[in-house]
Design a protein around this motif. Structure first.
Motif, PDB file in Angstrom:
ATOM      1  N   TRP A  17       0.799  -1.224   0.000  1.00  0.00           N
ATOM      2  CA  TRP A  17       0.000   0.000   0.000  1.00  0.00           C
ATOM      3  C   TRP A  17       0.835   1.280   0.000  1.00  0.00           C
ATOM      4  O   TRP A  17       0.262   2.380  -0.028  1.00  0.00           O
ATOM      5  CB  TRP A  17      -0.893   0.040   1.241  1.00  0.00           C
ATOM      6  CG  TRP A  17      -1.935  -1.021   1.320  1.00  0.00           C
ATOM      7  CD1 TRP A  17      -1.932  -2.107   2.153  1.00  0.00           C
ATOM      8  CD2 TRP A  17      -3.146  -1.096   0.564  1.00  0.00           C
ATOM      9  NE1 TRP A  17      -3.072  -2.853   1.953  1.00  0.00           N
ATOM     10  CE2 TRP A  17      -3.840  -2.255   0.995  1.00  0.00           C
ATOM     11  CE3 TRP A  17      -3.716  -0.299  -0.427  1.00  0.00           C
ATOM     12  CZ2 TRP A  17      -5.061  -2.636   0.455  1.00  0.00           C
ATOM     13  CZ3 TRP A  17      -4.941  -0.677  -0.959  1.00  0.00           C
ATOM     14  CH2 TRP A  17      -5.606  -1.835  -0.524  1.00  0.00           C
ATOM     15  N   GLN A  18       2.170   1.166   0.025  1.00  0.00           N
ATOM     16  CA  GLN A  18       2.983   2.343   0.286  1.00  0.00           C
ATOM     17  C   GLN A  18       2.718   3.494  -0.685  1.00  0.00           C
ATOM     18  O   GLN A  18       2.532   4.653  -0.272  1.00  0.00           O
ATOM     19  CB  GLN A  18       4.476   1.981   0.258  1.00  0.00           C
ATOM     20  CG  GLN A  18       5.391   3.108   0.737  1.00  0.00           C
ATOM     21  CD  GLN A  18       5.030   3.594   2.131  1.00  0.00           C
ATOM     22  OE1 GLN A  18       5.014   2.800   3.084  1.00  0.00           O
ATOM     23  NE2 GLN A  18       4.707   4.889   2.268  1.00  0.00           N
ATOM     24  N   GLU A  19       2.679   3.211  -1.984  1.00  0.00           N
ATOM     25  CA  GLU A  19       2.463   4.295  -2.955  1.00  0.00           C
ATOM     26  C   GLU A  19       1.069   4.909  -2.801  1.00  0.00           C
ATOM     27  O   GLU A  19       0.907   6.127  -2.927  1.00  0.00           O
ATOM     28  CB  GLU A  19       2.651   3.765  -4.378  1.00  0.00           C
ATOM     29  CG  GLU A  19       4.091   3.431  -4.728  1.00  0.00           C
ATOM     30  CD  GLU A  19       4.219   2.965  -6.163  1.00  0.00           C
ATOM     31  OE1 GLU A  19       4.363   3.818  -7.055  1.00  0.00           O
ATOM     32  OE2 GLU A  19       4.155   1.742  -6.396  1.00  0.00           O
ATOM     33  N   THR A  20       0.089   4.070  -2.520  1.00  0.00           N
ATOM     34  CA  THR A  20      -1.268   4.579  -2.329  1.00  0.00           C
ATOM     35  C   THR A  20      -1.351   5.442  -1.077  1.00  0.00           C
ATOM     36  O   THR A  20      -2.001   6.504  -1.072  1.00  0.00           O
ATOM     37  CB  THR A  20      -2.261   3.410  -2.234  1.00  0.00           C
ATOM     38  OG1 THR A  20      -2.130   2.587  -3.403  1.00  0.00           O
ATOM     39  CG2 THR A  20      -3.692   3.916  -2.137  1.00  0.00           C
ATOM     40  N   VAL A  21      -0.692   5.006  -0.002  1.00  0.00           N
ATOM     41  CA  VAL A  21      -0.648   5.792   1.238  1.00  0.00           C
ATOM     42  C   VAL A  21      -0.026   7.156   0.969  1.00  0.00           C
ATOM     43  O   VAL A  21      -0.539   8.198   1.422  1.00  0.00           O
ATOM     44  CB  VAL A  21       0.136   5.040   2.340  1.00  0.00           C
ATOM     45  CG1 VAL A  21       0.439   5.966   3.512  1.00  0.00           C
ATOM     46  CG2 VAL A  21      -0.655   3.823   2.815  1.00  0.00           C
ATOM     47  N   ASP A  22       1.064   7.173   0.230  1.00  0.00           N
ATOM     48  CA  ASP A  22       1.749   8.441  -0.069  1.00  0.00           C
ATOM     49  C   ASP A  22       0.826   9.395  -0.821  1.00  0.00           C
ATOM     50  O   ASP A  22       0.778  10.600  -0.524  1.00  0.00           O
ATOM     51  CB  ASP A  22       3.009   8.176  -0.896  1.00  0.00           C
ATOM     52  CG  ASP A  22       4.093   7.456  -0.103  1.00  0.00           C
ATOM     53  OD1 ASP A  22       4.017   7.441   1.140  1.00  0.00           O
ATOM     54  OD2 ASP A  22       5.012   6.895  -0.729  1.00  0.00           O
ATOM     55  N   ARG A  23       0.084   8.874  -1.784  1.00  0.00           N
ATOM     56  CA  ARG A  23      -0.776   9.736  -2.599  1.00  0.00           C
ATOM     57  C   ARG A  23      -1.996  10.219  -1.808  1.00  0.00           C
ATOM     58  O   ARG A  23      -2.442  11.346  -1.972  1.00  0.00           O
ATOM     59  CB  ARG A  23      -1.195   8.985  -3.859  1.00  0.00           C
ATOM     60  CG  ARG A  23      -0.036   8.938  -4.880  1.00  0.00           C
ATOM     61  CD  ARG A  23      -0.164   7.756  -5.809  1.00  0.00           C
ATOM     62  NE  ARG A  23       0.880   7.768  -6.831  1.00  0.00           N
ATOM     63  CZ  ARG A  23       2.136   7.379  -6.633  1.00  0.00           C
ATOM     64  NH1 ARG A  23       2.524   6.976  -5.421  1.00  0.00           N
ATOM     65  NH2 ARG A  23       3.022   7.389  -7.617  1.00  0.00           N
TER      66      ARG A  23
END
Length: 505
Positions: A17-23
């Protein structure tokens, strides 16, 4: 402030989920990825004894840590993750504002997560696994058995494999227990079209009587589509974050309720006005008889699906199937329509056996020329055609297919090669195939047709394509245009012409 709680699926952890969390964070929201117990690849012994309730407790702990006055909690469950997400929502219904089903099934009370695995062989093998854990996929090809990897960059797929963890078996085998406390919570479904799902398909299944989907059609549930495979957090993180924000705001497409003024697509009138032929009902097979004294060729029409067992009317009474049957009878052939047992995606073997039995019944009728028959498949019935392409009997003079699923659909779990027409066509020999293709087809279905046509071209199969450039799936009732009418006439004529030709060598 909106707070997203993100629950990962099988073999994965918070890292996906890291990229989604960042966005989401960049957009002003708050996002927390759950770290399910026993899903750290470096902690083997920690997986022992981890069950579904343990994963539910993990999600509850995150909700308790972030929930509070003025904080809108949106609970997102991907794949298997929807099971602990729903369990947590049931226990903390007062703190959850919305549940998002991210390319997942619809879990039910008392049913274990293993029942949601689309691939029957995987489901059976998983249920029979003797051990504490289920080994993770070891190669990109292995991941495809658990969902389409369309759109996932190679580097991301390599990282997914490197960080994959064995999945605790008890989480899949322990039944989900729900009290119903979360039943009234707003819900959103995000469907990944590259994995074989679409809003059009969901609407079609709801119209046909699927109880769970019909309930969604009668609710305020919303839906979105993403043009990617089963892991959108890796393939389209920007688009996924945007859709999650819109879902939290209550946006999205709503299904049409069953009691709407206009009938569902499959029950609308057939687009041609055809003289009605006498109909006889023999068990699960209807016969439409032309005016003739001598035995006539026969066409057996095979409906699509899955069609819920509770659906009424059953497919043989649908206007499209009856319309084609009247067309064939008007052309001098005996037409037959079979109600087969494709009620779920796991029923293809049973449905295929029903078609074999139906054809035997049709050929045994004294009014039928048993040496001149055709099979005509529609939509989700397409995979059943593989058996007849693989070893066509001499009395089968033509095989037709209209907007068919002509290969294994991602996410359907249909990995049995016996149901892959794109593979089987290499053995079709001189069997003529008449394929009606719609230009506005669902991308995942269109891809199976393209694969079939490529295979047919490579082996030199006899395939005639009837194009409907502006037609949708089920165009005979949803697109009553001159183009559609002409396509039906051309397809019927092509099949009947082949029935009257001299026998195949």
């Amino acid at each position: 402030m909106t707070v997203f709680v993100l629950v990962p699926g099988m073999f994965t952890g918070a890292h996906v989920w890291q990229e989604t969390v960042d966005r989401l964070t960049a957009a002003g929201a708050e996002a927390h990825a759950v770290r399910p117990s026993g899903m750290d690849a470096s902690l083997g012994p920690a997986r022992e004894g981890v069950d579904l309730e343990a994963h539910i407790a993990d999600v509850v702990a995150v909700i308790d840590s972030v929930g509070g006055t003025g904080r809108k909690v949106v609970l997102v469950g991907h794949d298997y993750g929807i099971h602990p997400a729903l369990g947590a929502a049931d226990r903390r219904a007062g703190r959850v504002d919305r549940i998002v089903y991210l390319d997942s099934g619809l879990p039910r009370n008392g049913v274990p997560a293993v029942a949601a695995l689309p691939d029957r062989s995987l489901r059976d093998r998983t249920a029979a696994t003797d051990g504490e854990v289920l080994p993770p996929p070891a190669t990109p090809e292995d991941w495809r058995r658990w969902g389409s990897t369309e759109g996932v960059p190679g580097s991301a797929l390599d990282r997914l494999t490197a960080l994959a963890a064995p999945h605790p078996m008890a989480t899949l085998l322990q039944p989900l227990r729900l009290t119903g406390a979360a039943d009234s919570l707003p819900a959103t479904g995000i469907l990944c079209t590259g994995n074989g799902a679409s809003i059009e398909m969901v609407q079609m299944m709801a119209d046909r009587g699927d109880p769970a989907l019909r309930a969604l059609a009668d609710s305020p549930a919303t839906f979105f589509e993403l043009p990617t495979g089963h892991w959108p957090m890796l393939s389209l993180p920007d688009e996924l974050a945007d859709v999650l924000l819109r879902a939290a705001a209550g946006e999205g497409h709503r299904l049409v309720p069953a009691d709407a003024s206009e009938p569902p697509a499959h029950l609308r009138p057939f687009l041609l006005d055809v003289p009605e032929a006498p109909r006889e009902r023999h068990g699960n097979v209807d016969l439409y008889l032309p005016e003739a004294e001598e035995p006539r060729p026969a066409v057996l029409f095979v409906h699509g699906g899955p069609v819920p067992a509770e659906a009424r009317p059953t497919p043989r009474d649908w206007p499209t199937l009856r319309g084609y049957a009247h067309c064939a009878a008007a052309g001098g052939a005996v037409a037959a329509v079979v109600d087969h047992g494709l009620h779920t995606l796991g029923d293809y073997e049973r449905a295929a056996a029903d078609v074999v039995a139906a054809m035997e019944r049709v050929r045994a009728d004294p009014r039928v020329d048993a040496d001149r028959t055709a099979l005509w498949f529609f939509s989700g019935g397409g995979p059943i055609a593989a058996r007849w392409l693989d070893a066509p009997p001499p009395w089968l003079r033509c095989l037709a297919a209209t907007y068919p699923v002509f290969g294994p659909m991602p996410g359907w779990g249909l990995t049995d090669s016996r149901f892959d027409p794109a593979r089987a066509v290499a053995n079709a020999g001189t069997l003529p195939v008449v394929l009606t293709r719609v230009g506005l087809e669902t991308p995942a279905i269109a891809a199976t047709v393209e694969e079939f046509l490529a295979s047919a071209k490579e082996c030199g199969a006899d395939v005639e394509v009837v194009e409907v450039p502006h037609g949708h799936h089920a165009f005979e009732t949803v697109d009553p245009t001159d183009e559609s009418r002409d396509a039906v006439r051309r397809a019927v004529r092509a099949v009947l012409d082949r029935l009257w030709r001299p026998g195949r060598r």
